[in-house]
Design an enzyme around this catalytic site. Structure first.
Site, short mmCIF file in Angstrom:
data_model
loop_
_atom_site.label_atom_id
_atom_site.label_comp_id
_atom_site.label_asym_id
_atom_site.label_seq_id
_atom_site.Cartn_x
_atom_site.Cartn_y
_atom_site.Cartn_z
CG HIS A 317 -0.33 -6.90 3.80
ND1 HIS A 317 -1.40 -7.74 4.02
CD2 HIS A 317 0.02 -6.38 5.01
CE1 HIS A 317 -1.71 -7.70 5.32
NE2 HIS A 317 -0.86 -6.90 5.94
CG ASP A 375 5.02 -3.65 9.21
OD1 ASP A 375 4.66 -3.29 10.34
OD2 ASP A 375 4.58 -4.65 8.64
#
Length: 444
Positions: A317, A375
């Site tokens: 991320h 996700d």
């Protein structure tokens, strides 16, 4: 760091005539990082800061969401996302973002009632869907119909910064949160040629959306409480995430004074990109490409190969450097849903768990801090619930709407001026247009 705002930083800019001094005050928040107020830099020196991607630039002050990427912490109005996800519902967290505190029981009852009342769309909106091809991407339908809602609610030309009351802003925020699930469900059903289902006043926010997705006229539909709760928690985990590209787009569009339906439509367009809201769909594409657990080592070898463009989707991320605090919650939700649906042997889950194990133990991925993010498991959950991958980003948009409208509302009420970033020009310097050669057959 309490004295930080009183400090003024001074630089000797040797590249400027006479090496002028520039004085820039500090800017303090409740939690780090603190900032340097650059607003007078250009006026003092004629220079601008250069920060492509805004990795070191704060575009606003906000009291909504705090992210500590090093510690893997996400707070909404000070509350950890883990606690909100486990103990509160999506409407409660939406109210928290909009108003600063969690609602009491009476306030929550009124808010849920208001959401149910405003979930209905004007009947003319049904006609808008007929203008789309049946195979249109649902994000295209969501973006277009959402912007069109401004023609049904409020003064489309009113400057939201000056000519709209606080009560009107609250109403528009409520309408957007309430109507987004209906628009999303109708986009899904239109694409499949299914009859459009109206909202139910008897169901909670998350259950209502599942009802509009999966029920059929003339047939009884009973919500599965495990799936409703899972869907509510998934939305809570996506409700807001600071100044990402879609949220920044909503704020930037809103700084011009345009109506909030247009602002959120702009946010939907920004979210559509595969590097933002489309990441969970990309995870499933990756799992489909790998195919079986036995093929994971070969795929990982491609990921490690610098010359190969293959990427490990759902890992890492831009903000989080240790862990994504939402990922463990999403993993637990994934197991709950698959157990409820009797899909524990889902091949995607087996692949995902083996990928996670390898990435958490392999020095290559550990050293690069490529941990699972939110996700990684969300796509598996949604697919198990019968939702196609083309709808994943649509549900992300529904969940993020409360955050978007809270950010829009905060931006408007702060009195911020219109956003107007500077640039560093790299084109040709001033030059004159050469005289044209005489053209044959043209009379003077």
């Amino acid at each position: 760091m309490a004295d930080f705002p009183q400090k003024t930083l001074e630089w000797q800019l040797r590249s400027t005539p006479g090496g002028m001094a520039v004085r820039l005050p500090g800017r303090s928040g409740t939690l780090p990082p603190q900032g340097i107020d650059m607003r007078t830099l250009h006026r003092q020196s004629g220079l601008v800061s250069f920060d492509p991607g805004f990795g070191s630039t704060a575009s606003c002050e906000s009291a909504l969401t705090y992210i500590d990427g090093e510690r893997g912490e996400l707070l909404h109005r000070g509350y950890p996302v883990e606690q909100l996800c486990q103990h509160k519902t999506y409407p409660e967290v939406a109210w928290l973002l909009l108003h600063g505190e969690l609602p009491d029981a009476a306030t929550l009852d009124r808010f849920n009632s208001d959401l149910s009342r405003e979930a209905f769309l004007h009947e003319q909106v049904r006609n808008f869907f007929n203008g789309f091809r049946r195979d249109s991407h649902p994000m295209a339908m969501l973006c277009g119909t959402l912007a069109a809602l401004s023609s049904f609610h409020g003064d489309q030309t009113a400057d939201q910064r000056h000519r709209v009351t606080a009560e009107e802003r609250d109403l528009r925020a409520l309408q957007l949160i309430a109507k987004m699930p209906t628009l999303a469900a109708w986009a899904y059903r239109y694409g499949r040629g299914l009859p459009l289902i109206y909202p139910s006043a008897e169901l909670p926010y998350a259950g209502n959306m599942l009802h509009m997705l999966f029920s059929m006229p003339g047939r009884e539909w009973k919500p599965n409480p495990v799936l409703v709760r899972a869907f509510d928690r998934i939305m809570t985990l996506h409700i807001d995430h600071g100044q990402n590209v879609s949220t920044s787009t909503v704020r930037m569009a809103g700084s011009s004074g345009v109506n909030p339906f247009a602002c959120v439509a702009a946010g939907v367009a920004a979210l559509w990109g595969p590097a933002h809201g489309g990441a969970n769909e990309a995870v499933l594409d990756m799992l489909d490409e790998i195919g079986t657990v036995e093929r994971i080592p070969a795929y990982m070898a491609r990921v490690r190969d610098r010359a190969d463009p293959t990427r490990l989707m759902g890992f890492g991320h831009r903000i989080y450097r240790s862990k994504d605090p939402r990922a463990a919650l999403m993993r637990a939700i994934c197991h709950e849903v698959l157990d409820e649906l009797g899909a524990r042997n889902d091949p995607h889950l087996a692949l995902a768990m083996e990928l996670e194990r390898i990435a958490l133990e392999d020095d290559y991925f550990v050293n690069r801090k490529l941990y699972p993010n939110v996700d990684f498991y969300s796509g598996i959950i949604l697919r198990a619930m019968g939702i196609p991958s083309s709808m994943f980003t649509v549900f992300f948009a529904v969940a993020r709407t409360a955050g978007w409208v809270a950010q829009w509302k905060e931006m408007v009420e702060s009195g911020a001026g219109i956003a107007r970033p500077r640039q560093i020009y790299t084109g040709p310097a001033r030059r004159d247009v050469p005289p044209s050669a005489p053209r044959t057959g043209v009379q003077s």
